[in-house]
Design an enzyme around this catalytic site. Structure first.
Site, mmCIF file in Angstrom:
data_model
loop_
_atom_site.group_PDB
_atom_site.id
_atom_site.type_symbol
_atom_site.label_atom_id
_atom_site.label_comp_id
_atom_site.label_asym_id
_atom_site.label_seq_id
_atom_site.Cartn_x
_atom_site.Cartn_y
_atom_site.Cartn_z
ATOM 1 N N ARG A 51 -10.914 2.223 4.605
ATOM 2 C CA ARG A 51 -10.343 2.557 3.290
ATOM 3 C C ARG A 51 -10.125 4.068 3.201
ATOM 4 O O ARG A 51 -9.238 4.539 2.503
ATOM 5 C CB ARG A 51 -11.227 2.032 2.155
ATOM 6 C CG ARG A 51 -10.613 2.260 0.818
ATOM 7 C CD ARG A 51 -10.996 1.321 -0.328
ATOM 8 N NE ARG A 51 -12.197 0.551 -0.197
ATOM 9 C CZ ARG A 51 -13.436 1.023 -0.443
ATOM 10 N NH1 ARG A 51 -13.616 2.264 -0.825
ATOM 11 N NH2 ARG A 51 -14.471 0.236 -0.309
ATOM 12 N N TYR A 103 10.109 11.535 -13.401
ATOM 13 C CA TYR A 103 10.049 10.162 -12.896
ATOM 14 C C TYR A 103 9.379 9.275 -13.945
ATOM 15 O O TYR A 103 8.229 9.506 -14.312
ATOM 16 C CB TYR A 103 9.295 10.140 -11.564
ATOM 17 C CG TYR A 103 9.191 8.748 -11.009
ATOM 18 C CD1 TYR A 103 10.301 8.083 -10.539
ATOM 19 C CD2 TYR A 103 7.970 8.089 -10.991
ATOM 20 C CE1 TYR A 103 10.213 6.788 -10.057
ATOM 21 C CE2 TYR A 103 7.874 6.798 -10.505
ATOM 22 C CZ TYR A 103 9.000 6.154 -10.046
ATOM 23 O OH TYR A 103 8.899 4.875 -9.582
ATOM 24 N N LYS A 201 10.706 7.334 -0.203
ATOM 25 C CA LYS A 201 12.079 7.817 -0.328
ATOM 26 C C LYS A 201 12.485 8.536 0.969
ATOM 27 O O LYS A 201 12.498 7.924 2.007
ATOM 28 C CB LYS A 201 12.191 8.695 -1.567
ATOM 29 C CG LYS A 201 11.510 8.089 -2.819
ATOM 30 C CD LYS A 201 12.151 6.805 -3.312
ATOM 31 C CE LYS A 201 11.313 6.062 -4.339
ATOM 32 N NZ LYS A 201 10.909 6.811 -5.524
HETATM 33 C C1 PLP Z 1 9.870 6.810 -6.459
HETATM 34 C C2 PLP Z 1 9.305 8.035 -7.055
HETATM 35 C C3 PLP Z 1 7.957 8.128 -7.409
HETATM 36 C C4 PLP Z 1 7.002 6.961 -7.255
HETATM 37 O O1 PLP Z 1 6.815 6.618 -5.932
HETATM 38 P P1 PLP Z 1 6.481 5.127 -5.403
HETATM 39 O O2 PLP Z 1 6.416 5.298 -3.942
HETATM 40 O O3 PLP Z 1 7.595 4.243 -5.880
HETATM 41 O O4 PLP Z 1 5.172 4.749 -6.031
HETATM 42 C C5 PLP Z 1 7.499 9.329 -7.933
HETATM 43 N N1 PLP Z 1 8.324 10.378 -8.097
HETATM 44 C C6 PLP Z 1 9.628 10.326 -7.774
HETATM 45 C C7 PLP Z 1 10.485 11.521 -7.987
HETATM 46 C C8 PLP Z 1 10.166 9.152 -7.241
HETATM 47 O O5 PLP Z 1 11.472 9.093 -6.935
#
Ligand code: PLP
Length: 383
Positions: A51, A103, A201
């Site tokens: 973990r 976000y 992303k």
């Molecule tokens: C997608 C995103 C998040 C959240 O991330 P996850 O991997 O979906 O939990 C936070 N900040 C920004 C700018 C994002 O595009």
């Protein structure tokens, strides 16, 4: 790698690590959840339970440290797990400042959960440094949260100036740098204390892993609390996902550079389009944060832009309905370009205009993307 190399090289070779046992260039995936204790009851390997300690995280964390110029990094099960750990490592009663436009899922968590848990959360216009100065309370404010460029209007915050204001008030600065990626901006070198990425992303870049990451400028008691939040709440990444993330990061520079080039061309095309009211893109000279963006973003202004469609919400939704190559989907920073009517996602209290479409420009041929969006705008307008 012993030599100092450019970041493209660091990313492509994932620091040039070679597995000692096998000489493999691509690392093994360690699935073990537990590790053997030495006979004298010690854990000299440094690993106890997966973990918190998984060798499959090591290389990706080391690459992120190098790319962001930080000294500690931690992978998380998602961007949200990483971002919320930054706040949960604070203490009830602490005051934090966050942007009004950011976000949306994290904004909701801060407004609904973090406040119940005892944090005092104040939302301000983070592009306005005077507002930030007024909001910082000496001895009470522990953290300033910045997202730049910020979803989905791509508002720019001056990281170096915000870091100075935070520090003068005794607070840390954390930056959600998901949209910029380490290719374009390195917040730690501008004075930030923590960088957060939704690694889902650009870092992974193929829309096939949910992951998050934090990188800290230095080790500290606070960083150890962040690590404890990861281990105790359990927002740990799986070993297969860590391996995919490392593979994705090898092409980070190529992907981001292609996305920036195409986004700039697309933004300039859309700016002159008769069916587009406004183009929001930090790479346009007319964009309010352009000069600061030019100062703190190298190699381009990112792959994210938004347009406000003439004809309002109905025309925006109809435009998205008529795309063929673009995919109607949330998220960003993959290989396929995405289009999204953002207000529909964010729900009732959204600060986002109803005529806004968010575009994640990725790595396809830019003329294909332009032609497809152009015909969708025309058909959407007629609908
Ligand atoms: C997608 C995103 C998040 C959240 O991330 P996850 O991997 O979906 O939990 C936070 N900040 C920004 C700018 C994002 O595009």
């Amino acid at each position: 790698m012993d030599k100092m190399v450019m970041p493209e090289t660091t990313a492509a070779q994932a620091l040039g690590w070679v597995d000692d046992a096998t000489k493999a260039i691509s690392p093994a995936i360690h699935t073990s959840t537990t590790y053997v204790r030495d006979a004298d009851n010690q854990y000299r390997s440094g690993r106890v339970y997966a973990r918190d300690h998984n060798p499959s995280f090591d290389q990706a964390e080391a690459v992120l440290c190098e790319l962001e110029k930080g000294s500690k990094a931690a992978l998380f099960a998602s961007g949200m797990a990483a971002a919320t750990a930054v706040f949960m490592a604070l203490k009830p009663g602490n005051h934090v400042i966050a942007p009004k436009v950011m976000y949306w899922s994290l904004r909701n968590w801060l407004a609904n959960y973090a406040t119940q848990w005892g944090l005092q959360v104040e939302f301000i216009d983070m592009s306005n440094l005077d507002e930030l100065k007024r909001a910082v309370r000496l001895g009470k404010t522990r953290l300033v949260w910045v997202e730049t460029p910020a979803n989905p209007m791509w508002t720019i915050t001056d990281i170096a100036a915000a870091a100075e204001i935070a520090r003068a008030g005794g607070a840390m600065l954390a930056v959600d740098s998901t949209t910029a990626s380490p290719v374009l901006t390195r917040p730690l070198t501008l004075g930030a204390d923590i960088v957060m990425h939704s690694a889902t992303k650009y870092l992974n870049g193929h829309s096939d892993v949910i992951a998050g990451a934090l990188v800290a400028r230095e080790d500290s008691d606070y960083w150890q609390r962040v690590k404890a939040v990861r281990a105790q709440i359990g927002g740990t990444l799986g070993p297969f996902e860590a391996w995919l993330l490392l593979r994705g990061m090898r092409t980070l520079f190529l992907r981001v550079s292609a996305a920036c080039k195409s986004a700039q061309i697309l933004a300039e095309f859309l700016q002159g389009h008769e069916l587009v009211e406004e183009v929001l893109y930090p790479g346009l000279a007319s964009f309010p944060g352009h000069e600061i963006a030019a100062k703190q973003m190298n190699n381009g202004f990112g792959g994210m832009l938004s347009i406000r469609v003439k004809g309002g919400e109905a025309a925006a939704i109809a435009t998205a309905a008529h795309v063929d190559i673009w995919k109607r989907a949330t998220s960003l920073g993959g290989v396929e370009s995405l289009i999204e009517h953002r207000a529909s996602v964010e729900g009732a209290n959204t600060p986002v205009p109803f005529d806004l479409l968010r575009l994640s420009v990725d790595i396809e041929n830019v003329d294909d993307l332009i032609d497809d969006l152009d015909q969708a705008l025309m058909r959407g307008h007629r609908a």
